[in-house]
Design a protein around this motif. Structure first.
Motif, short mmCIF file in Angstrom:
data_model
loop_
_atom_site.label_atom_id
_atom_site.label_comp_id
_atom_site.label_asym_id
_atom_site.label_seq_id
_atom_site.Cartn_x
_atom_site.Cartn_y
_atom_site.Cartn_z
N ALA A 186 0.82 -1.21 0.00
CA ALA A 186 0.00 0.00 0.00
C ALA A 186 0.85 1.26 0.00
CB ALA A 186 -0.91 0.00 1.22
N LYS A 187 0.29 2.32 -0.54
CA LYS A 187 0.94 3.62 -0.47
C LYS A 187 0.97 4.08 0.98
CE LYS A 187 -0.24 5.19 -5.13
NZ LYS A 187 -0.94 6.24 -5.93
N HIS A 188 1.92 4.96 1.28
CA HIS A 188 2.11 5.46 2.64
C HIS A 188 2.41 4.31 3.59
CE1 HIS A 188 0.79 9.28 1.10
NE2 HIS A 188 -0.37 8.78 0.75
N GLY A 189 3.27 3.41 3.13
CA GLY A 189 3.71 2.29 3.94
C GLY A 189 5.20 2.38 4.22
N LEU A 190 5.76 1.27 4.71
CA LEU A 190 7.16 1.23 5.11
C LEU A 190 8.11 1.62 3.98
CD1 LEU A 190 9.35 0.47 7.18
CD2 LEU A 190 9.13 -1.91 6.42
N LEU A 191 7.86 1.11 2.78
CA LEU A 191 8.77 1.41 1.66
C LEU A 191 8.71 2.89 1.28
CD1 LEU A 191 8.38 -1.76 -0.60
CD2 LEU A 191 10.09 -1.27 1.15
N ASP A 192 7.53 3.48 1.40
CA ASP A 192 7.41 4.91 1.12
C ASP A 192 8.22 5.72 2.14
OD1 ASP A 192 5.93 4.68 -1.13
OD2 ASP A 192 4.03 5.35 -0.27
N PHE A 193 8.20 5.28 3.40
CA PHE A 193 9.00 5.96 4.43
C PHE A 193 10.48 5.93 4.06
CE2 PHE A 193 11.74 5.31 8.15
CZ PHE A 193 11.64 6.58 8.74
N PHE A 194 10.98 4.74 3.71
CA PHE A 194 12.39 4.61 3.34
C PHE A 194 12.72 5.47 2.13
CE2 PHE A 194 12.62 0.28 5.54
CZ PHE A 194 13.36 0.80 6.61
N LYS A 195 11.81 5.58 1.18
CA LYS A 195 12.06 6.38 -0.02
C LYS A 195 12.15 7.87 0.33
CE LYS A 195 9.75 5.16 -3.80
NZ LYS A 195 8.67 4.66 -4.67
N LYS A 196 11.44 8.27 1.39
CA LYS A 196 11.45 9.69 1.78
C LYS A 196 12.66 10.06 2.62
CE LYS A 196 6.46 10.14 1.34
NZ LYS A 196 5.16 10.13 2.03
N VAL A 197 13.17 9.11 3.41
CA VAL A 197 14.34 9.43 4.25
C VAL A 197 15.65 8.98 3.60
CG1 VAL A 197 12.97 9.28 6.36
CG2 VAL A 197 14.20 7.24 5.55
N GLY A 198 15.58 8.11 2.60
CA GLY A 198 16.78 7.61 1.96
C GLY A 198 17.30 8.54 0.88
N VAL A 199 18.53 8.30 0.45
CA VAL A 199 19.13 9.07 -0.64
C VAL A 199 19.80 8.11 -1.60
CG1 VAL A 199 19.53 11.15 0.75
CG2 VAL A 199 21.29 9.37 0.65
N GLU A 200 19.98 8.52 -2.82
CA GLU A 200 20.71 7.71 -3.79
C GLU A 200 22.18 7.63 -3.38
OE1 GLU A 200 20.20 9.07 -7.73
OE2 GLU A 200 18.01 8.86 -7.72
N PRO A 201 22.83 6.49 -3.62
CA PRO A 201 24.25 6.36 -3.27
C PRO A 201 25.07 7.52 -3.85
CG PRO A 201 23.38 4.23 -3.90
CD PRO A 201 22.29 5.24 -4.19
N GLY A 202 25.91 8.12 -3.02
CA GLY A 202 26.73 9.24 -3.47
C GLY A 202 26.10 10.60 -3.27
N MET A 203 24.84 10.62 -2.82
CA MET A 203 24.16 11.90 -2.57
C MET A 203 24.30 12.28 -1.10
SD MET A 203 22.91 12.87 -5.50
CE MET A 203 21.64 14.06 -5.07
N GLU A 204 24.32 13.57 -0.84
CA GLU A 204 24.46 14.06 0.53
C GLU A 204 23.20 13.73 1.33
OE1 GLU A 204 26.79 15.35 3.34
OE2 GLU A 204 27.45 15.80 1.29
#
Length: 231
Positions: A186-204
């Motif tokens: 579902a939207k607004h689930g665990l994976l969405d949280f990680f996508k919002k706090v995570g960054v692409e490798p090499g990004m600040e």
């Protein structure tokens, strides 16, 4: 007299012949009707079959049936810096609500760095099923409000039901690797949280959120942080 009998026989023969022709004609009409019905039925079935094939073809373009490693979305979760993951986690998302909206489950791979840990939390709507690939760590859960730590390693499966406080830590000298499914997808689930706090490798990495803002962001995506005990 003989002539009359002959005429009667001729008339009877004519009547029989006429009846035979009528009956034969009716039979041909029935056969034609049956053939027409059969043709319509076959046409209808073909239409349904084509429609079904078309639907499947359309559905197959909605989301990938085979996802290659390079197709997965890669994120660094809580890295030490833009150049070093450190005790943070490498998340690879293979299936989520955005890429596979019709799937019942999300699916990802997670590598928790040496010394890394996730804060204790729960999900009110989401259940998780994890399979450990390599490394060594401990899983934290609660039984009758008693905190319990269980050693996990390659081949172990970990199930977490909605509403259960849990966490895990890497206690080994190599990344603790696991794959896990999140249900529902579902939207607004665990994976969405990680996508919002995570960054692409090499990004600040971003550290602009306050503790309250971070907790709200987590809660809005079905990740409720366990309140810290104050002694």
């Amino acid at each position: 007299m003989l002539k009359n009998k002959k005429n009667i026989k001729v008339m009877k023969l004519a009547v029989i012949t006429t009846l035979f022709i009528i009956v034969q004609g009716c039979g041909e009409n029935v056969n034609k009707s049956d053939k027409k019905d059969d043709s319509l039925t076959a046409h209808s079935l073909n239409e349904k079959e084509e429609s079904h094939i078309h639907d499947n073809s359309t559905h197959s373009h909605t989301s990938k049936r085979i996802v290659k490693p390079e197709d997965a979305q890669q994120l660094w979760i809580f890295p030490e810096s833009k150049d070093k993951l450190g005790s943070g986690g490498l998340l690879q998302i293979y299936m989520d609500p955005e890429s596979h909206p019709d799937a019942s489950s999300g699916f990802s791979k997670y590598e928790l760095g040496v010394g890394g840990a996730l804060p204790e939390h729960k999900h009110n709507k989401t259940e998780e099923i994890a399979y450990f690939i390599s490394g060594t760590g401990i899983v934290i859960n609660y039984e009758n409000n008693d905190r319990k730590e269980t050693i996990v390693k390659e081949g172990y499966v970990w199930y977490t039901a909605p509403g259960e406080w849990h966490s895990f830590q890497n206690t080994g000298n190599e990344p603790l690797k696991l794959v896990f499914a999140t249900v529902p997808n579902a939207k607004h689930g665990l994976l969405d949280f990680f996508k919002k706090v995570g960054v692409e490798p090499g990004m600040e990495p971003s550290n602009t959120l306050s503790a309250e803002e971070f907790a709200k962001l987590a809660s809005d995506n079905d990740l409720i942080l366990k309140p810290a005990k104050i002694d």
